[in-house]
Design a protein around this motif. Structure first.
Motif, short mmCIF file in Angstrom:
data_model
loop_
_atom_site.label_atom_id
_atom_site.label_comp_id
_atom_site.label_asym_id
_atom_site.label_seq_id
_atom_site.Cartn_x
_atom_site.Cartn_y
_atom_site.Cartn_z
N GLU A 105 -46.57 -17.67 81.11
CA GLU A 105 -47.22 -18.07 82.26
C GLU A 105 -46.74 -17.10 83.62
O GLU A 105 -47.65 -16.66 84.36
N VAL A 106 -45.53 -16.76 83.51
CA VAL A 106 -45.26 -15.47 84.20
C VAL A 106 -45.75 -14.30 84.25
O VAL A 106 -46.32 -13.72 85.54
N LEU A 107 -46.10 -13.88 83.18
CA LEU A 107 -46.79 -12.77 82.65
C LEU A 107 -48.09 -12.91 83.03
O LEU A 107 -48.70 -11.75 83.78
N ALA A 108 -48.91 -13.97 82.83
CA ALA A 108 -50.18 -13.98 83.06
C ALA A 108 -50.57 -14.14 84.59
O ALA A 108 -51.77 -13.98 85.15
N ALA A 109 -49.57 -14.57 85.21
CA ALA A 109 -49.78 -14.53 86.76
C ALA A 109 -49.43 -13.31 87.48
O ALA A 109 -50.07 -12.97 88.63
N SER A 110 -48.89 -12.39 86.83
CA SER A 110 -48.52 -11.05 87.38
C SER A 110 -49.55 -9.78 86.73
O SER A 110 -49.61 -8.93 87.44
N ALA A 111 -50.05 -10.03 85.72
CA ALA A 111 -50.95 -9.01 85.13
C ALA A 111 -52.03 -9.51 84.26
O ALA A 111 -51.92 -10.63 83.69
N PRO A 112 -52.97 -8.85 84.07
CA PRO A 112 -54.06 -9.27 83.31
C PRO A 112 -53.68 -9.50 81.71
O PRO A 112 -52.93 -8.73 81.42
N LYS A 129 -57.04 -15.92 76.63
CA LYS A 129 -57.19 -16.65 77.82
C LYS A 129 -58.06 -17.97 77.89
O LYS A 129 -57.96 -18.96 78.46
N MET A 156 -54.61 -20.12 77.08
CA MET A 156 -54.60 -20.61 78.62
C MET A 156 -55.56 -21.64 79.30
O MET A 156 -55.47 -21.92 80.37
N LYS A 157 -56.40 -21.77 78.53
CA LYS A 157 -57.51 -22.98 78.68
C LYS A 157 -58.13 -22.51 80.06
O LYS A 157 -58.66 -23.15 80.91
N SER A 158 -58.62 -21.19 80.12
CA SER A 158 -59.50 -20.56 81.10
C SER A 158 -60.88 -20.81 81.14
O SER A 158 -61.60 -20.22 82.08
N GLY A 159 -61.32 -21.21 80.03
CA GLY A 159 -62.85 -21.57 79.83
C GLY A 159 -63.54 -20.62 78.91
O GLY A 159 -62.71 -19.97 77.95
N LYS A 209 -62.74 -27.59 87.65
CA LYS A 209 -62.24 -27.26 86.33
C LYS A 209 -62.30 -28.47 85.53
O LYS A 209 -61.84 -29.48 85.71
N ILE A 246 -54.65 -17.34 87.02
CA ILE A 246 -54.04 -17.69 85.57
C ILE A 246 -55.25 -18.05 84.91
O ILE A 246 -55.43 -17.52 83.54
N ILE A 247 -56.01 -18.91 85.50
CA ILE A 247 -57.45 -19.33 84.58
C ILE A 247 -58.33 -19.18 85.89
O ILE A 247 -58.22 -19.33 87.13
N LEU A 305 -55.49 -11.60 90.98
CA LEU A 305 -54.52 -10.50 90.31
C LEU A 305 -54.42 -9.01 90.96
O LEU A 305 -53.60 -8.46 90.67
#
Lengths: 403, 314
Positions: free
Chosen positions: A215-222, A384, A388-391, B13, B54-55, B71
């Motif tokens: 979660e920390v990684l995904a919030a800071s980098a693609p 993702k 990450m359930k981003s769709g 969402k 994030i999403i 981002l």
């Protein structure tokens, strides 16, 4: 792009340091070194044993003059057999009771006699635990024929033919078969290293998912940068391993030299070694990106373990497909193996051993790099979307059906 | 100052066909402390994750510090996720510096700052200790420092008080105020209304994936009329007609909203009617009362039970 690379570098540096500075990395390095060391030492010992102890030995009960004729014929014929040498001949002085002497020789454990030749050139007789139609009987007959014929020809004043010889560096016929061996060895090396090392990437994201760092990684980098960082970190780890193992192998071969070296590849050794490194990296990145993508979908270590076997089978299939590039590398299947991204590095290293054209390597490396990028993008997109359930993933072909 | 740190319009969402966030609009002004309140499952975390990139939302759009792609502003943002996550083998200093490096802070600068932050907060002895050897509270502090090590303009905290004891909650409140005074915008989600009431200038109340209220804390309170508590010597008389019809009587104590006309006409009627006032107080409604009125009693109950179970855990 800069921030993508920077993030990938930060993530990769963390992974590299965490892996290389761990205690288990020493075991990782020592494992294959132990195998290489044992192979070299045992290989040498086995070869010496084969040469000294396991070589077929035939006792010849004959007087000195007659044995000298037979031994001379043996000397003349032996080089024609290459590594499959003729049986060693040992002269034994005739005893009074020949049958008993034969039995005694065959039973003597310290002498390891396979057969006993009696009767000289006039009435030769081979007694021994050998096949009636096998190589030993035929080879002994050949030696005796050679000895008898040479004796007769010498008495008739006939001189043996002296064959003139001019050596050239290469010919089409010789090189094609010899270089195919180098090609196969190159493929085998790449395949073995990748099988040993790329599998680690299957479980590479499990740590981040388990301890929630993702979660920390995904919030800071693609997610692409996360994948890229992890992939290149593990490539660097594997290259550290390969360097240590190669140094170990070179050191070992210095003390225990191998019998014969491989035929020189078509592009020459220096370029071939460079291509081995490049194609190894490409192969690692291609399969690694695929494994990272597959492994990232796994929810637990158990799922990753279950995935290991089908993934290894897949690698073997790719290796088998790439072997079409050994020999007729310009055939349809040879070219197909070079074009199919996941067999391309293996096929191209075989090609480097067999043909000196260079542009194909530049094209192949660019092609493989493009597929590495595409595989990372695909894996990241699926991660993702599914983890990450981003769709739905951005690659429309993979858009899941909605119920 | 003056612009919006976060702007979201119609964020939607759904997971497995069920809407988790259903058309949320948010506007977080720069330099404010902004609270996102709601019971568990209200959609707070999903909203924050969408805001941070994030999403991706299924519908709607958001800007973060003026960027359409969140981002792209990652180096200006600090984020403390609800599920805390650190590499257990990393030292406290390295973990903080690593989180800074992810946001573009050079590693060596991060290491120096991390050692300073830990020392200033009484954790100097733990600088080179691995995370796995720290207590849960210490590890949370380390992660919080990692969130702000690069001095972000926007700090996003998802349930930051969760799992902290009272002392550490106080420290965190102090830190949030300090960061806001230094000019950062802070948005945090919580299901503990008291934190939001003490810290926030603006709040959004989310329930069932929708924003039920968005504005200043005072505005939320002002939605309710002040409550009057009245105890009289007599329980009945002509003065009763001065009380609102829905005034509740609990053991001789009346509770009712202050009438629109104010307290003076009511007082006059009570005195002239001979009610015998024994006790009269006017209570300004708290944020909790406003929350109940806005989000509903069920949501408020859920918030309370979550808060109680958390206090037990802490």
């Amino acid at each position: 792009m800069n921030s993508l690379l920077r993030s990938a570098f930060v993530i990769g540096r963390r992974d590299f340091i965490a892996t290389v500075y761990s205690k288990t990395f020493l075991l990782f390095l020592l494992g294959p070194l132990l195998i290489i060391g044992l192979s070299i030492v045992l290989g040498n010992a086995t070869e010496r044993m084969a040469r000294d102890d396991l070589k077929a030995r035939v006792a010849v009960i004959a007087n000195e003059a007659e044995f000298a004729q037979i031994a001379a014929a043996h000397e003349r014929l032996n080089p024609s057999f290459g590594q499959r040498e003729l049986p060693e001949l040992v002269r034994v002085e005739p005893d009074y009771v020949l049958d008993a002497q034969v039995r005694e020789l065959l039973a003597a454990k310290d002498k390891r006699i396979l057969g006993v030749l009696t009767g000289g050139l006039a009435r030769p007789m081979l007694t021994g635990a050998v096949s009636e139609t096998g190589a030993i009987r035929n080879q002994v007959a050949l030696i005796l024929n050679e000895a008898a014929q040479q004796g007769a020809l010498a008495r008739a004043g006939y001189r043996p033919v002296s064959l003139g010889f001019v050596k050239v560096d290469e010919s089409a016929g010789s090189l094609a078969s010899l270089r195919a061996l180098t090609a196969r060895m190159g493929q085998l090396l790449l395949f073995m290293l990748t099988v040993l090392l790329a599998g680690m990437l299957l479980s590479n994201l499990v740590e981040e998912k388990t301890n929630k760092v993702i979660e920390v990684l995904a919030a800071s980098a693609p997610v692409d940068a996360i994948f890229m960082g992890k992939l290149f970190a593990m490539l660097a780890v594997s290259l550290v391993g390969v360097t240590v193992w190669a140094a170990g192998a070179i050191l070992g071969l210095t003390f225990f030299p191998a019998g014969e070296s491989l035929p020189e590849p078509a592009v020459g050794w220096p370029l071939f070694v460079l291509l081995v490194i490049l194609y190894y990296s490409a192969n690692y990145l291609l399969l690694g990106a695929l494994f990272l993508g597959i492994g990232s979908q796994a929810a637990s270590v158990r799922e990753v373990q279950t995935l290991s076997m089908p993934v290894t089978v897949g690698q073997i299939l790719v290796f088998m497909f790439a072997s079409f590039a050994v020999g007729p590398f310009n055939s349809f299947l040879g070219i197909a193996a070079a074009v199919f991204p996941f067999s391309s590095p293996l096929a191209m290293i075989a090609r480097a051993a067999q043909t000196s054209e260079l542009w194909t390597h530049l094209a192949a490396l660019a092609w493989q790099a493009a597929w590495v990028w595409l595989t990372i993008k695909l894996g990241a997109s699926l991660f993702k979307s599914n983890v990450m359930k981003s769709g739905t993933p951005s690659i429309s072909l993979l858009r899941p059906r909605r119920s | 100052m003056g612009g919006l740190a976060i702007e979201a319009r119609g964020l939607f969402k759904a997971f497995d066909g069920k809407a988790a966030v259903d058309g949320i609009d948010l506007a977080v002004p720069e330099g404010t402390i902004y609270g996102v309140l709601g019971p568990n499952g209200a959609g707070k975390t999903t909203t924050l994750r969408m805001l941070l990139g994030i999403i991706d939302p299924d519908q709607g759009h958001r800007t973060l510090l003026g960027r359409e792609r969140p981002l792209e502003a990652a180096h200006l943002v600090g984020y403390l996720p609800e599920e805390r996550g650190l590499y257990p083998a990393m030292t406290a200093r390295d973990a903080i510096a690593f989180m800074g490096a992810l946001r573009g802070l050079p590693l060596e600068v991060g290491k120096k700052r991390a050692a300073g932050m830990l020392a200033e907060n009484g954790l100097g002895d733990y600088v080179d200790k691995p995370i796995k050897s720290l207590s849960k509270g210490m590890a949370q502090t380390v992660q919080l420092f990692g969130t702000i090590i690069h001095r972000p303009k926007l700090i996003v905290l998802d349930e930051p008080f969760s799992g902290l004891d009272a002392i550490n909650q106080g420290r965190l409140e102090h830190l949030i105020r300090a960061e806001a005074e230094a000019g950062a915008t802070i948005i945090f989600s919580t299901h503990v209304i008291a934190h939001a009431e003490r810290l926030c200038e603006r709040i959004a109340i989310i329930a069932g994936g929708k924003v039920r209220f968005e504005g200043r804390v005072a505005e939320a309170r002002d939605r309710l009329r002040p409550q009057v508590r009245l105890r009289t010597r007599l329980t009945d008389g002509p003065w009763r007609s001065a009380l609102p019809a829905d005034a509740a009587n609990e053991n001789g104590v009346f509770h009712f909203e202050l009438p629109q006309s104010g307290i003076e006409p009511l007082l006059k009627a009570l005195i002239e009617g001979g009610a015998g006032i024994e006790e009269l107080s006017i209570e300004r409604p708290g944020l909790h009362d406003a929350f109940v009125a806005i989000a509903g009693e069920a949501a408020a109950r859920e918030m309370r039970s979550a808060q109680e179970s958390e206090l037990e855990t802490a």
